[in-house]
Design a protein around this motif. Structure first.
Motif, PDB file in Angstrom:
ATOM      1  N   GLN A 196       3.854  -3.662 -11.586  1.00 35.39           N
ATOM      2  CA  GLN A 196       4.923  -4.399 -12.256  1.00 35.39           C
ATOM      3  C   GLN A 196       4.475  -4.657 -13.701  1.00 35.39           C
ATOM      4  N   PRO A 197       4.441  -3.625 -14.510  1.00 36.49           N
ATOM      5  CA  PRO A 197       3.811  -3.704 -15.837  1.00 36.49           C
ATOM      6  C   PRO A 197       4.435  -4.733 -16.764  1.00 36.49           C
ATOM      7  N   PHE A 198       5.764  -4.925 -16.697  1.00 32.29           N
ATOM      8  CA  PHE A 198       6.409  -5.860 -17.618  1.00 32.29           C
ATOM      9  C   PHE A 198       6.130  -7.317 -17.249  1.00 32.29           C
ATOM     10  N   ASP A 199       5.765  -7.562 -16.005  1.00 36.30           N
ATOM     11  CA  ASP A 199       5.372  -8.907 -15.598  1.00 36.30           C
ATOM     12  C   ASP A 199       3.914  -9.190 -15.944  1.00 36.30           C
ATOM     13  N   MET A 200       3.147  -8.124 -16.146  1.00 32.53           N
ATOM     14  CA  MET A 200       1.730  -8.279 -16.450  1.00 32.53           C
ATOM     15  C   MET A 200       1.454  -8.296 -17.949  1.00 32.53           C
ATOM     16  N   ALA A 201       2.458  -7.953 -18.760  1.00 28.22           N
ATOM     17  CA  ALA A 201       2.258  -7.848 -20.199  1.00 28.22           C
ATOM     18  C   ALA A 201       3.105  -8.864 -20.942  1.00 28.22           C
ATOM     19  N   SER A 202       2.745  -9.134 -22.178  1.00 36.52           N
ATOM     20  CA  SER A 202       3.527 -10.016 -23.025  1.00 36.52           C
ATOM     21  C   SER A 202       4.678  -9.237 -23.651  1.00 36.52           C
ATOM     22  N   LEU A 203       5.651  -9.953 -24.171  1.00 33.34           N
ATOM     23  CA  LEU A 203       6.827  -9.330 -24.762  1.00 33.34           C
ATOM     24  C   LEU A 203       6.451  -8.400 -25.905  1.00 33.34           C
ATOM     25  N   GLU A 204       5.419  -8.740 -26.659  1.00 36.31           N
ATOM     26  CA  GLU A 204       5.011  -7.929 -27.797  1.00 36.31           C
ATOM     27  C   GLU A 204       4.462  -6.573 -27.374  1.00 36.31           C
ATOM     28  N   ASP A 205       4.032  -6.443 -26.132  1.00 43.12           N
ATOM     29  CA  ASP A 205       3.431  -5.192 -25.654  1.00 43.12           C
ATOM     30  C   ASP A 205       4.396  -4.329 -24.850  1.00 43.12           C
ATOM     31  N   TYR A 206       5.656  -4.747 -24.746  1.00 46.92           N
ATOM     32  CA  TYR A 206       6.619  -3.999 -23.952  1.00 46.92           C
ATOM     33  C   TYR A 206       6.762  -2.563 -24.447  1.00 46.92           C
ATOM     34  N   ASP A 207       6.818  -2.384 -25.788  1.00 44.16           N
ATOM     35  CA  ASP A 207       7.027  -1.036 -26.323  1.00 44.16           C
ATOM     36  C   ASP A 207       5.853  -0.125 -26.021  1.00 44.16           C
ATOM     37  N   LEU A 208       4.646  -0.688 -25.887  1.00 43.81           N
ATOM     38  CA  LEU A 208       3.473   0.125 -25.552  1.00 43.81           C
ATOM     39  C   LEU A 208       3.570   0.671 -24.125  1.00 43.81           C
ATOM     40  N   ILE A 209       4.204  -0.089 -23.249  1.00 40.73           N
ATOM     41  CA  ILE A 209       4.390   0.393 -21.878  1.00 40.73           C
ATOM     42  C   ILE A 209       5.307   1.607 -21.874  1.00 40.73           C
ATOM     43  N   ILE A 210       6.406   1.534 -22.623  1.00 48.99           N
ATOM     44  CA  ILE A 210       7.336   2.663 -22.717  1.00 48.99           C
ATOM     45  C   ILE A 210       6.624   3.873 -23.312  1.00 48.99           C
ATOM     46  N   GLU A 211       5.841   3.648 -24.335  1.00 44.61           N
ATOM     47  CA  GLU A 211       5.116   4.747 -24.977  1.00 44.61           C
ATOM     48  C   GLU A 211       4.159   5.426 -24.000  1.00 44.61           C
ATOM     49  N   THR A 212       3.490   4.616 -23.188  1.00 43.11           N
ATOM     50  CA  THR A 212       2.576   5.178 -22.177  1.00 43.11           C
ATOM     51  C   THR A 212       3.341   5.989 -21.148  1.00 43.11           C
ATOM     52  N   TYR A 213       4.498   5.482 -20.723  1.00 42.44           N
ATOM     53  CA  TYR A 213       5.321   6.222 -19.773  1.00 42.44           C
ATOM     54  C   TYR A 213       5.734   7.573 -20.337  1.00 42.44           C
TER      55      TYR A 213
END
Length: 583
Positions: free
Chosen positions: A55-72
């Motif tokens: 559940q990556p978005f629950d484990m990360a802060s709002l500022e890091d959301y775009d990094l999750i998409i980039e990794t995907y």
């Protein structure tokens, strides 16, 4: 186990990978610990990565959301990446990751995902200006675009490919960038979820701009028969206020409900949040009813949806596995609900927030409920059935009780029928100072007491002594969710027979040095003290707050002395909400 196998685990003991996986699973919600465990060795890393990305978005802060998409996106095949490049999306130049992160997804929240995706797209979608030649080239693009776009190579491998690329690249890029059929957000969601078969949690948030999202989830449910088979939690939140916007998604909602009814029958937690202004058509209503009815192990259900008498929610919840029921904005409190309460033998927690729109037609029942935790929201004081019969039915089984809008009449019913309460939370909007001591003295096993809303409603100069004497010796946790005067607090703590382990105070107006020093002395009795004060009183080194002269606020030195005490904690809060729930 051989010595080589021991070394691969990085452990001196005979600990198997399965055992290690189970142990590390206890840290699944602790991001800091999981990050530190990543670097132990490769085997630990293989166990930790799925925990971090479930559940990556629950484990990360709002500022890091775009990094999750980039990794995907980095995990996508080159052919799929090319479609984004041709649409004018700038992709990161990162190597393919060692792990396929999308496959570890267990929890999908459409609102957080869209927020992250929009954030990433703003930074990576190329701004294509208007080009007059596009008008002349449109027929060419329409003709050749579909032919060459699937054969176009982003990374040419030979001279021939380079020549071909140079010729057709402008046509393909313009075609893909201007065609309305290519929706970057939709493509991203499809590519991420098309192979997903491990979802445990699905939250659909529908607002004024969610139709494409609903279409994607509908497509996911239809194309991937395994997508939802392991679903354990489902939540639908409709936030749009325009009926016309929701009407476009009725068919999609119906399909999703029916798909879940067929494929995901082991959901344990379900929440349906639909404002009363929206009334589903009969087909959608029946589909929702079927989805709820199909569940075999539903233990928690929350809803504010307006049910009619033909398809009552209370008749839909047929299984006896239900343990938690929350109904807010209740519109029908009828015989079917009473029958349901009698049928759900495992129901432990019942929350009713808001009041029914009509009087209760049911007769008084002598049956006993197994409910241990009961919460009644504001507004029920006008309905005798709820304030009397429901408390009578809970009777001796009731242990935790929360009531917002408590009245003297309801206090009388609690005193008479519920002697075994151990946790009591009352929020008063009218004077109960004379009836409260009688109730408190009757609860000899009470351990936790929470009181609000104003001091004048709970005790006065003529009733404070009686209230203090009524507190049973069993009380261990006292929470006063209102601004209490120093004189009343001093009298209460000095004359009470209870030995408090925890004391919680919410001082919205006055907390003088005299009060703070008194609490410091009281904390020496090993009592853990929590003092909540307004956030605007937070001491700032560079600027001072302009406080009203009517406020009596402790000095900075006094607050610092209190903070040094190991049993004294100071918090800054905005309001008094969420301090009444006992479970």
């Amino acid at each position: 186990m051989s010595s080589n196998q021991k070394s691969t685990l990085g452990l001196p003991s005979n600990l198997s990978l399965d055992s290690l996986r189970e142990i590390l699973g206890y840290f699944k919600n602790d991001r800091a610990t999981l990050y530190s465990l990543l670097f132990v060795n490769y085997h630990w890393c293989k166990i930790v990565i799925p925990l971090l990305w479930r559940q990556p978005f629950d484990m990360a802060s709002l500022e890091d959301y775009d990094l999750i998409i980039e990794t995907y996106i980095c995990c996508l095949p080159e052919k799929e990446k090319s479609r984004f490049i041709l649409a004018g999306v700038k992709l990161p130049h990162h190597p393919t990751p060692f792990f396929n992160y999308p496959k570890y997804l267990r929890s999908y929240n459409s609102s957080k995902f869209r927020q992250a995706l929009n954030s990433w797209l703003k930074m990576n979608v190329a701004d294509c200006g208007f080009d007059p030649l596009n008008i002349l080239c449109k027929p060419i693009k329409m003709l050749f675009g579909p032919i060459v776009k699937d054969r176009y190579n982003v990374m040419p491998r030979s001279i021939l490919h380079k020549v071909v690329n140079k010729c057709i690249e402008p046509i393909v890029q313009d075609y893909c960038a201007t065609r309305p059929n290519f929706d970057v957000a939709k493509e991203m969601r499809n590519l991420l979820l098309s192979g997903c078969d491990r979802l445990r949690s699905l939250k659909i948030c529908y607002d004024d701009d969610s139709l494409s999202l609903m279409e994607m989830i509908d497509s996911l449910c239809m194309k991937n028969i395994n997508a939802l088979r392991n679903l354990q939690s489902f939540e639908l939140c409709i936030r749009t206020t325009m009926k016309e916007d929701l009407e476009n998604g009725y068919e999609i909602l119906e399909n999703i409900f029916l798909k879940i009814a067929r494929s995901a029958t082991n959901i344990q937690n379900m929440k349906i949040d639909v404002p009363h202004i929206h009334k589903f058509p009969e087909k959608v209503h029946i589909a929702l009813y079927k989805m709820i009815t199909s569940q075999k192990n539903l233990s928690s259900y929350m809803s504010n949806y307006c049910w009619d008498s033909n398809f009552s929610i209370h008749s839909a919840l047929k299984n006896t596995s239900l343990k938690f029921l929350n109904l807010w904005g209740l519109t029908h409190f009828d015989d079917s609900l009473v029958q349901g309460l009698l049928k759900w033998i495992n129901l432990e927690t019942l929350e009713l927030i808001g009041c029914p729109s009509s009087l209760i037609p049911c007769e008084v029942s002598c049956n006993q409920l197994n409910i241990k935790n009961l919460k009644l929201g504001d507004g029920y004081e006008s309905y005798p059935y709820i304030k009397t019969t429901l408390l009578q039915m809970c009777n001796k089984n009731l242990q935790k009780l929360t009531i917002e809008g408590i009245t003297s009449e309801i206090i009388e019913e609690i005193t008479q029928h519920c002697p075994n309460i151990t946790h009591l939370s009352l929020c008063a909007y009218q004077d109960i100072s004379k009836s409260l001591p009688k109730l408190i003295s009757n609860l000899q096993n009470m351990k936790v007491l929470t009181l609000g809303h104003h001091e004048k409603f709970l005790f006065t100069k003529s009733t404070i002594d009686q209230f203090t004497q009524s507190i049973p010796p069993s009380l261990r946790y006292l929470c006063l969710n209102f601004n209490i005067s120093f004189d009343f607090l001093k009298l209460l703590l000095e004359k009470s027979q209870a030995k408090l382990y925890k004391l919680e105070l919410h001082q919205s107006k006055t907390y003088s040095d005299k009060l703070v020093n008194f609490l410091i002395d009281y904390a020496k009795n090993q009592t853990q003290i929590k003092l909540y004060i307004p956030p605007e009183h937070f001491p700032h080194p560079k600027k001072k707050c302009c406080l009203s002269a009517a406020l009596e606020v402790a000095s900075l030195k006094g607050l610092k002395n209190a903070s040094k005490h190991k049993h004294f904690d100071i918090y800054y809060k905005k309001d008094n909400r969420n301090f009444y729930n006992l479970w």
